[in-house]
Design a protein around this motif. Structure first.
Motif, PDB file in Angstrom:
ATOM      1  N   ASN A 273       7.621   4.938  -1.907  1.00 21.00           N
ATOM      2  CA  ASN A 273       7.014   6.021  -1.066  1.00 21.00           C
ATOM      3  C   ASN A 273       8.478   5.919   0.606  1.00 21.00           C
ATOM      4  O   ASN A 273       8.715   4.249   0.923  1.00 21.00           O
ATOM      5  N   VAL A 274       9.143   6.998   1.174  1.00 24.06           N
ATOM      6  CA  VAL A 274       9.907   6.639   1.830  1.00 24.06           C
ATOM      7  C   VAL A 274       9.278   6.021   2.683  1.00 24.06           C
ATOM      8  O   VAL A 274      10.229   6.146   4.007  1.00 24.06           O
ATOM      9  N   ASP A 275       7.441   6.869   3.009  1.00 19.83           N
ATOM     10  CA  ASP A 275       7.114   6.426   4.602  1.00 19.83           C
ATOM     11  C   ASP A 275       6.930   4.372   4.453  1.00 19.83           C
ATOM     12  O   ASP A 275       6.720   4.266   5.181  1.00 19.83           O
ATOM     13  N   GLY A 276       6.764   4.020   3.117  1.00 21.09           N
ATOM     14  CA  GLY A 276       6.990   2.318   2.506  1.00 21.09           C
ATOM     15  C   GLY A 276       8.275   2.141   3.202  1.00 21.09           C
ATOM     16  O   GLY A 276       8.245   0.936   4.180  1.00 21.09           O
ATOM     17  N   LYS A 277       9.087   2.473   3.127  1.00 21.38           N
ATOM     18  CA  LYS A 277      10.394   2.461   3.508  1.00 21.38           C
ATOM     19  C   LYS A 277      10.997   2.235   4.912  1.00 21.38           C
ATOM     20  O   LYS A 277      11.626   1.020   5.517  1.00 21.38           O
ATOM     21  N   ILE A 278      10.442   3.033   5.636  1.00 25.60           N
ATOM     22  CA  ILE A 278      10.452   3.698   7.576  1.00 25.60           C
ATOM     23  C   ILE A 278       9.398   2.440   7.947  1.00 25.60           C
ATOM     24  O   ILE A 278       9.625   2.114   8.700  1.00 25.60           O
ATOM     25  N   ALA A 279       8.303   2.380   7.233  1.00 27.59           N
ATOM     26  CA  ALA A 279       7.338   1.727   7.827  1.00 27.59           C
ATOM     27  C   ALA A 279       7.979   0.390   8.267  1.00 27.59           C
ATOM     28  O   ALA A 279       8.081  -1.165   9.148  1.00 27.59           O
ATOM     29  N   MET A 280       8.457  -0.046   6.784  1.00 28.31           N
ATOM     30  CA  MET A 280       8.520  -1.599   6.277  1.00 28.31           C
ATOM     31  C   MET A 280      10.208  -1.956   7.455  1.00 28.31           C
ATOM     32  O   MET A 280      10.177  -2.885   8.305  1.00 28.31           O
TER      33      MET A 280
ATOM     34  N   ASP B  30       1.053  -0.933   0.284  1.00 25.12           N
ATOM     35  CA  ASP B  30       0.256  -0.181  -0.030  1.00 25.12           C
ATOM     36  C   ASP B  30       1.092   0.957  -0.032  1.00 25.12           C
ATOM     37  O   ASP B  30       0.242   2.726  -0.173  1.00 25.12           O
ATOM     38  N   TYR B  31       2.339   1.216   0.760  1.00 24.31           N
ATOM     39  CA  TYR B  31       3.216   2.292   0.273  1.00 24.31           C
ATOM     40  C   TYR B  31       3.351   2.771  -0.983  1.00 24.31           C
ATOM     41  O   TYR B  31       5.174   3.362  -1.628  1.00 24.31           O
ATOM     42  N   ILE B  32       3.027   1.896  -2.360  1.00 23.30           N
ATOM     43  CA  ILE B  32       4.248   1.684  -3.349  1.00 23.30           C
ATOM     44  C   ILE B  32       2.924   2.609  -4.102  1.00 23.30           C
ATOM     45  O   ILE B  32       1.681   3.138  -4.171  1.00 23.30           O
ATOM     46  N   SER B  33       3.978   3.409  -5.297  1.00 16.51           N
ATOM     47  CA  SER B  33       3.575   3.918  -6.452  1.00 16.51           C
ATOM     48  C   SER B  33       3.820   3.925  -7.519  1.00 16.51           C
ATOM     49  O   SER B  33       5.009   3.156  -7.662  1.00 16.51           O
ATOM     50  N   VAL B  34       3.253   3.872  -8.640  1.00 18.97           N
ATOM     51  CA  VAL B  34       2.812   3.570 -10.168  1.00 18.97           C
ATOM     52  C   VAL B  34       3.642   4.961 -10.490  1.00 18.97           C
ATOM     53  O   VAL B  34       2.181   6.109 -10.995  1.00 18.97           O
ATOM     54  N   LEU B  35       4.370   5.390 -11.307  1.00 17.37           N
ATOM     55  CA  LEU B  35       4.639   6.554 -12.084  1.00 17.37           C
ATOM     56  C   LEU B  35       4.392   6.147 -13.672  1.00 17.37           C
ATOM     57  O   LEU B  35       5.308   4.572 -13.609  1.00 17.37           O
ATOM     58  N   GLU B  36       4.533   6.670 -14.854  1.00 19.16           N
ATOM     59  CA  GLU B  36       4.730   6.517 -15.907  1.00 19.16           C
ATOM     60  C   GLU B  36       5.974   7.210 -16.428  1.00 19.16           C
ATOM     61  O   GLU B  36       5.993   7.949 -15.859  1.00 19.16           O
ATOM     62  N   GLN B  37       6.781   6.005 -16.880  1.00 21.37           N
ATOM     63  CA  GLN B  37       8.078   6.410 -17.396  1.00 21.37           C
ATOM     64  C   GLN B  37       8.617   6.535 -18.661  1.00 21.37           C
ATOM     65  O   GLN B  37       7.973   5.418 -19.429  1.00 21.37           O
TER      66      GLN B  37
END
Length: 174
Positions: A50-57, A26-33
């Motif tokens: 996202n950084v908040d996901g890395k911190i939570a993990m 749920d902390y992942i964003s999908v970006l078009e490149q």
């Protein structure tokens, strides 16, 4: 990418300590490149945590292992009218000491970056340090976070283009 595809992508990433990437989907964003593939420019969706996901993990991993994770105060490397560059170090009882360095551009960056340089640089530096421990590193994403990539794309566009890109090209993992 839909949620099921994001979970599958997370399952391809290695388990880090006592946590698995799919627990934090749920902390992942999908970006078009736009990327060059076989000599042709194509649009691709790339998933970034996202950084908040890395911190939570990282926090959950250390909690489950009953180990300490310490975030040290940022060190200012550059602070002038054009930019703020910070280094943040982390000390993990499991993975040792890691650091991340990030710059916030007061000139030539996004409007948020110029208005909040400390928050941008510190958040990005923390995210990079956590990535070097393996948190949030998904196949095809590299060490960048969604925050880093989105900000870089915004800085390369006019404010109107950036607003349109966020509105039409950012896909959430939910």
């Amino acid at each position: 990418m839909n949620r099921e595809q994001l979970v599958e992508l997370c399952q391809q990433a290695p388990t880090i300590g006592a946590v698995r990437h799919e627990e934090f989907v749920d902390y992942i964003s999908v970006l078009e490149q736009v990327r060059r593939v076989d000599g042709k420019w194509t649009k691709q969706e790339v998933a970034y945590m996202n950084v908040d996901g890395k911190i939570a993990m990282a926090n959950e991993d250390h909690r489950r292992q009953q180990k300490q994770l310490r975030f040290e105060d940022p060190v200012i490397l550059v602070d002038n009218d054009e930019q703020l560059t910070l280094m943040v170090s982390l000390e993990s009882e499991v993975y040792g000491r890691r650091h991340g360095i990030a710059t916030s551009r007061r000139v030539g960056g996004s409007s948020y970056e110029a208005a909040h340089p400390w928050e941008v640089a510190e958040t990005s530096a923390i995210g990079r340090a956590l990535s070097t421990m393996g948190y949030g590193v998904l196949p095809g994403s590299g060490l960048a976070s969604a925050d880093d990539v989105s900000r870089a794309q915004d800085a390369a566009q006019t404010p109107t283009e950036a607003t349109e890109r966020r509105g039409f090209h950012k896909v959430t993992g939910n």
